[in-house]
Write an enzyme that holds these catalytic residues in place. Structure first.
Site, PDB file in Angstrom:
ATOM      1  N   GLU A 111     112.037  91.980  51.142  1.00  0.00           N
ATOM      2  CA  GLU A 111     111.493  91.552  52.315  1.00  0.00           C
ATOM      3  C   GLU A 111     111.944  90.182  53.092  1.00  0.00           C
ATOM      4  OE1 GLU A 111     107.607  91.905  50.212  1.00  0.00           O
ATOM      5  OE2 GLU A 111     106.962  92.993  51.729  1.00  0.00           O
ATOM      6  N   GLU A 141     106.740  97.527  44.399  1.00  0.00           N
ATOM      7  CA  GLU A 141     105.183  97.248  44.394  1.00  0.00           C
ATOM      8  C   GLU A 141     104.271  98.172  43.700  1.00  0.00           C
ATOM      9  OE1 GLU A 141     107.223  96.404  46.937  1.00  0.00           O
ATOM     10  OE2 GLU A 141     106.870  94.457  47.265  1.00  0.00           O
TER      11      GLU A 141
HETATM   12  N1  COA Z   1     108.111  87.566  38.921  1.00  0.00           N
HETATM   13  C1  COA Z   1     107.966  86.851  37.787  1.00  0.00           C
HETATM   14  N2  COA Z   1     108.743  86.980  36.757  1.00  0.00           N
HETATM   15  C2  COA Z   1     110.049  87.495  36.934  1.00  0.00           C
HETATM   16  C3  COA Z   1     110.020  88.601  37.806  1.00  0.00           C
HETATM   17  C4  COA Z   1     108.915  88.496  39.066  1.00  0.00           C
HETATM   18  N3  COA Z   1     109.040  89.309  40.055  1.00  0.00           N
HETATM   19  N4  COA Z   1     110.994  89.194  37.798  1.00  0.00           N
HETATM   20  C5  COA Z   1     111.684  88.865  36.661  1.00  0.00           C
HETATM   21  N5  COA Z   1     110.920  87.870  36.077  1.00  0.00           N
HETATM   22  C6  COA Z   1     111.259  87.322  34.930  1.00  0.00           C
HETATM   23  C7  COA Z   1     111.024  87.736  33.628  1.00  0.00           C
HETATM   24  O1  COA Z   1     109.569  88.059  33.410  1.00  0.00           O
HETATM   25  C8  COA Z   1     111.701  87.222  32.619  1.00  0.00           C
HETATM   26  O2  COA Z   1     111.073  86.119  32.234  1.00  0.00           O
HETATM   27  P1  COA Z   1     111.084  85.752  30.666  1.00  0.00           P
HETATM   28  O3  COA Z   1     112.572  85.477  30.324  1.00  0.00           O
HETATM   29  O4  COA Z   1     110.547  84.493  30.836  1.00  0.00           O
HETATM   30  O5  COA Z   1     110.411  86.874  29.998  1.00  0.00           O
HETATM   31  C9  COA Z   1     113.291  86.541  33.423  1.00  0.00           C
HETATM   32  O6  COA Z   1     112.695  86.864  34.745  1.00  0.00           O
HETATM   33  C10 COA Z   1     114.249  87.731  33.142  1.00  0.00           C
HETATM   34  O7  COA Z   1     113.715  89.194  33.593  1.00  0.00           O
HETATM   35  P2  COA Z   1     114.077  90.345  32.619  1.00  0.00           P
HETATM   36  O8  COA Z   1     112.793  91.442  33.353  1.00  0.00           O
HETATM   37  O9  COA Z   1     113.904  89.948  31.413  1.00  0.00           O
HETATM   38  O10 COA Z   1     115.473  90.874  32.934  1.00  0.00           O
HETATM   39  P3  COA Z   1     115.917  92.214  33.086  1.00  0.00           P
HETATM   40  O11 COA Z   1     117.379  92.381  33.542  1.00  0.00           O
HETATM   41  O12 COA Z   1     115.610  93.097  31.977  1.00  0.00           O
HETATM   42  O13 COA Z   1     115.413  93.309  34.365  1.00  0.00           O
HETATM   43  C11 COA Z   1     114.276  93.438  36.413  1.00  0.00           C
HETATM   44  C12 COA Z   1     115.463  92.791  35.722  1.00  0.00           C
HETATM   45  C13 COA Z   1     114.562  92.978  38.012  1.00  0.00           C
HETATM   46  C14 COA Z   1     114.792  95.183  36.596  1.00  0.00           C
HETATM   47  C15 COA Z   1     113.131  93.116  36.004  1.00  0.00           C
HETATM   48  O14 COA Z   1     112.950  91.803  35.734  1.00  0.00           O
HETATM   49  C16 COA Z   1     111.966  93.532  36.974  1.00  0.00           C
HETATM   50  O15 COA Z   1     111.578  94.804  37.087  1.00  0.00           O
HETATM   51  N6  COA Z   1     111.430  92.401  37.601  1.00  0.00           N
HETATM   52  C17 COA Z   1     110.139  92.944  38.352  1.00  0.00           C
HETATM   53  C18 COA Z   1     110.640  93.269  39.723  1.00  0.00           C
HETATM   54  C19 COA Z   1     109.359  93.738  40.648  1.00  0.00           C
HETATM   55  O16 COA Z   1     108.383  94.420  40.543  1.00  0.00           O
HETATM   56  N7  COA Z   1     109.295  92.820  41.944  1.00  0.00           N
HETATM   57  C20 COA Z   1     108.339  92.979  42.745  1.00  0.00           C
HETATM   58  C21 COA Z   1     107.273  92.137  42.464  1.00  0.00           C
HETATM   59  S1  COA Z   1     105.668  92.195  43.826  1.00  0.00           S
END
Ligand code: COA
Length: 260
Positions: free
Chosen positions: A114, A134
């Site tokens: 966004e 989402e």
């Molecule tokens: N909010 C808060 N923390 C987030 C985040 C978010 N949207 N996206 C990633 N992080 C944090 C993770 O919790 C992790 O923190 P930690 O090391 O303290 O546990 C760190 O960032 C690294 O993320 P991680 O998930 O371990 O990396 P990955 O390479 O395995 O996966 C993604 C990457 C982007 C696929 C995954 O982080 C993800 O799905 N994130 C959420 C995306 C999402 O739903 N966004 C919309 C929110 S409305």
């Protein structure tokens, strides 16, 4: 300007805004949104800035969305305020009056996608990923995504992305018109800077009038949009830059714009 979650630098009339929470994949928490608002309000007023480039710190993420640890505590009332605040900050970016280029250097998910959508130009590195995941959290995009994505691309593809929460790679984002250019990761900032410099080298009155007309396209019916366009066109005709630009063409030389 110094911030806890944003890096801010101005070089050669170009502001570089970098979301700086790489250990959280640059997720937008409340404090970061506040800083973005402060930063863009200040950019808006700063006559020494022509163009803005926004990116994320690190190689992995542009912005991986709103901070889910803060989302978890929302209730019905707080949810409305939460979404409105994000919308307000992203509307500020869209209506900044100066071009904003998103250099998408990795995950652009949820609020990150966004944020890119609120920018005027989007370019991405080859390994970037886009999505509105989402629904996987039991919510919908709340920072303008249902509106901007649907207006920008084919509405069926927008619905598919939002209703499945699927992520797409940069090639697909390019194919559907979500990004305009794709570069190798190591080239992205150089290319974003080149583009910003090119726009910054033009007469800035014309740049701002053109941007205002482009941005109004979403808000106005065609007749009103065309009326606004002709009014902004006529304002340009009263500028020194217009006289200089046309004269320079006729004299077969480069224009020397004064932004007035
Ligand atoms: N909010 C808060 N923390 C987030 C985040 C978010 N949207 N996206 C990633 N992080 C944090 C993770 O919790 C992790 O923190 P930690 O090391 O303290 O546990 C760190 O960032 C690294 O993320 P991680 O998930 O371990 O990396 P990955 O390479 O395995 O996966 C993604 C990457 C982007 C696929 C995954 O982080 C993800 O799905 N994130 C959420 C995306 C999402 O739903 N966004 C919309 C929110 S409305």
């Amino acid at each position: 300007m110094k911030f806890a979650n944003i890096l801010f630098e101005v070089r050669n009339k170009i502001a570089f805004v970098t979301i700086n929470r790489p250990d959280k994949l640059n997720a937008l928490n409340d404090a970061t949104l506040d800083e973005l608002e402060q930063c863009f309000n200040s950019i808006k007023k700063d006559g020494a800035i022509n163009v803005v480039v926004i990116t994320g710190k690190g190689e992995k993420a542009f912005v991986a969305g709103a901070d889910i640890s803060e989302l978890h505590n929302l209730d019905v009332v707080a949810g409305k305020t939460f979404a409105e605040k994000g919308q307000q900050v992203f509307n500020l970016i869209e209506k900044l009056g100066k071009p904003v280029i998103a250099a998408v250097n990795g995950y652009a998910l949820g609020g990150g996608c966004e944020l890119a959508l609120a920018c005027h130009i989007r370019m991405a590195s080859k390994h970037a990923k886009f999505g509105q995941p989402e629904v996987n959290l039991g919510i919908i995009p709340g920072y303008g995504g249902t509106q901007r994505l649907t207006r920008l691309i084919n509405s069926g593809i927008s619905a598919e992305l939002i209703l499945t929460g699927d992520l797409i790679d940069t090639n697909e984002a390019f194919r559907i018109g979500l990004v305009g250019k794709v570069y190798a990761a190591e080239e992205l900032m150089e290319k974003a800077t080149e583009l910003a410099e090119k726009i910054s080298s033009k007469g800035q009155v014309a740049i701002r009038m053109a941007l205002r007309s482009i941005v109004s396209c979403d808000d106005l019916p065609d007749a009103e949009g065309q009326n606004l366009e002709s009014s902004l066109f006529s304002i340009c005709c009263g500028t020194e830059d217009f006289k200089e630009g046309t004269l320079a063409f006729l004299e077969k030389r480069k224009p020397n714009f004064k932004n007035s």
